[in-house]
Design a protein around this motif. Sequence first.
Motif, mmCIF file in Angstrom:
data_model
loop_
_atom_site.group_PDB
_atom_site.id
_atom_site.type_symbol
_atom_site.label_atom_id
_atom_site.label_comp_id
_atom_site.label_asym_id
_atom_site.label_seq_id
_atom_site.Cartn_x
_atom_site.Cartn_y
_atom_site.Cartn_z
ATOM 1 N N ARG A 196 -5.925 76.626 103.578
ATOM 2 C CA ARG A 196 -5.637 76.432 102.364
ATOM 3 C C ARG A 196 -5.866 74.945 102.128
ATOM 4 O O ARG A 196 -6.372 74.560 100.835
ATOM 5 C CB ARG A 196 -4.042 76.786 102.077
ATOM 6 N N LEU A 197 -5.194 74.125 102.935
ATOM 7 C CA LEU A 197 -5.402 72.877 102.894
ATOM 8 C C LEU A 197 -6.925 72.161 102.583
ATOM 9 O O LEU A 197 -7.180 71.433 102.005
ATOM 10 C CB LEU A 197 -4.781 72.106 103.952
ATOM 11 N N THR A 198 -7.675 72.605 103.444
ATOM 12 C CA THR A 198 -9.075 72.448 103.570
ATOM 13 C C THR A 198 -9.993 72.957 102.358
ATOM 14 O O THR A 198 -10.650 72.380 101.914
ATOM 15 C CB THR A 198 -9.773 72.587 105.167
ATOM 16 N N SER A 199 -9.439 74.225 101.788
ATOM 17 C CA SER A 199 -10.005 74.912 100.626
ATOM 18 C C SER A 199 -9.759 74.013 99.464
ATOM 19 O O SER A 199 -10.743 73.676 98.506
ATOM 20 C CB SER A 199 -9.531 76.274 100.344
ATOM 21 N N ASP A 200 -8.370 73.681 99.530
ATOM 22 C CA ASP A 200 -8.003 72.670 98.255
ATOM 23 C C ASP A 200 -8.743 71.468 98.387
ATOM 24 O O ASP A 200 -9.085 70.837 97.148
ATOM 25 C CB ASP A 200 -6.580 72.658 98.139
ATOM 26 N N MET A 201 -8.958 70.843 99.601
ATOM 27 C CA MET A 201 -9.290 69.562 99.558
ATOM 28 C C MET A 201 -11.063 69.652 99.109
ATOM 29 O O MET A 201 -11.651 68.942 98.247
ATOM 30 C CB MET A 201 -9.478 68.975 100.765
ATOM 31 N N ALA A 202 -11.897 70.633 99.660
ATOM 32 C CA ALA A 202 -13.035 70.861 99.136
ATOM 33 C C ALA A 202 -13.233 71.248 97.393
ATOM 34 O O ALA A 202 -14.425 71.050 97.058
ATOM 35 C CB ALA A 202 -13.726 72.167 99.835
ATOM 36 N N ALA A 203 -12.137 71.612 96.933
ATOM 37 C CA ALA A 203 -11.912 71.702 95.665
ATOM 38 C C ALA A 203 -11.410 70.414 94.620
ATOM 39 O O ALA A 203 -11.220 70.626 93.430
ATOM 40 C CB ALA A 203 -11.159 73.131 95.187
#
Length: 196
Positions: A20-27
């Motif tokens: 989730r952290l990396t998905s949110d960072m990518a967004a």
Amino acid sequence: MLKESSKVESAPDERTDVARLTSDMAANDEAAYRKFYELYFNRLLRYLLVLSSGNEEAAREALQTTMLRVVRHVRRFDPEEVFWSWLTVLARSSVVDAERKRKRYFGLLERFFYSKSSNPPGIDETESGLIELLEKSLEKLSYEDRELMERKYGEGESVKSIASGIGATEKAVESRLGRIRRQLKEVILHHLKHEK
């Protein structure tokens, strides 16, 4: 320049949802980047200090490059071990790239001082222009700074010997040389940026 986090570092653990952290960072989620910073800044800095043999300035410069690369290339990762492995690859490549740049720059300094005493073979037109620009930039330095650069790069004198000769610590001489190199680099880059 990046500052070391003053908060107590929260190590990634089972409760950290890296996917989730990396998905949110990518967004481009700002809160996710703050969490990433809290979890990984100090850990990456320690890792880079080891890679750079304790050279804090080199480690911090590599950390800045690593953080920029994270922002540009982050994607979803799961599990945390895979994410950390990716971060260490970015960190190592930042150290290697910085070392290559440093060697090119030092090579240019050495060729400059070599060209002052003879006609070195193999210097092309671009390098010749850079050497001329370096010469003009060196002329703008104080006498003491020019003398220090001449002793280190022209005569190949060791930092230990220079420090002993001027009554300073090796760390102080290294710091001064670093400041002079940064000053020269800024002048040269400014000139090249505004060159038509």
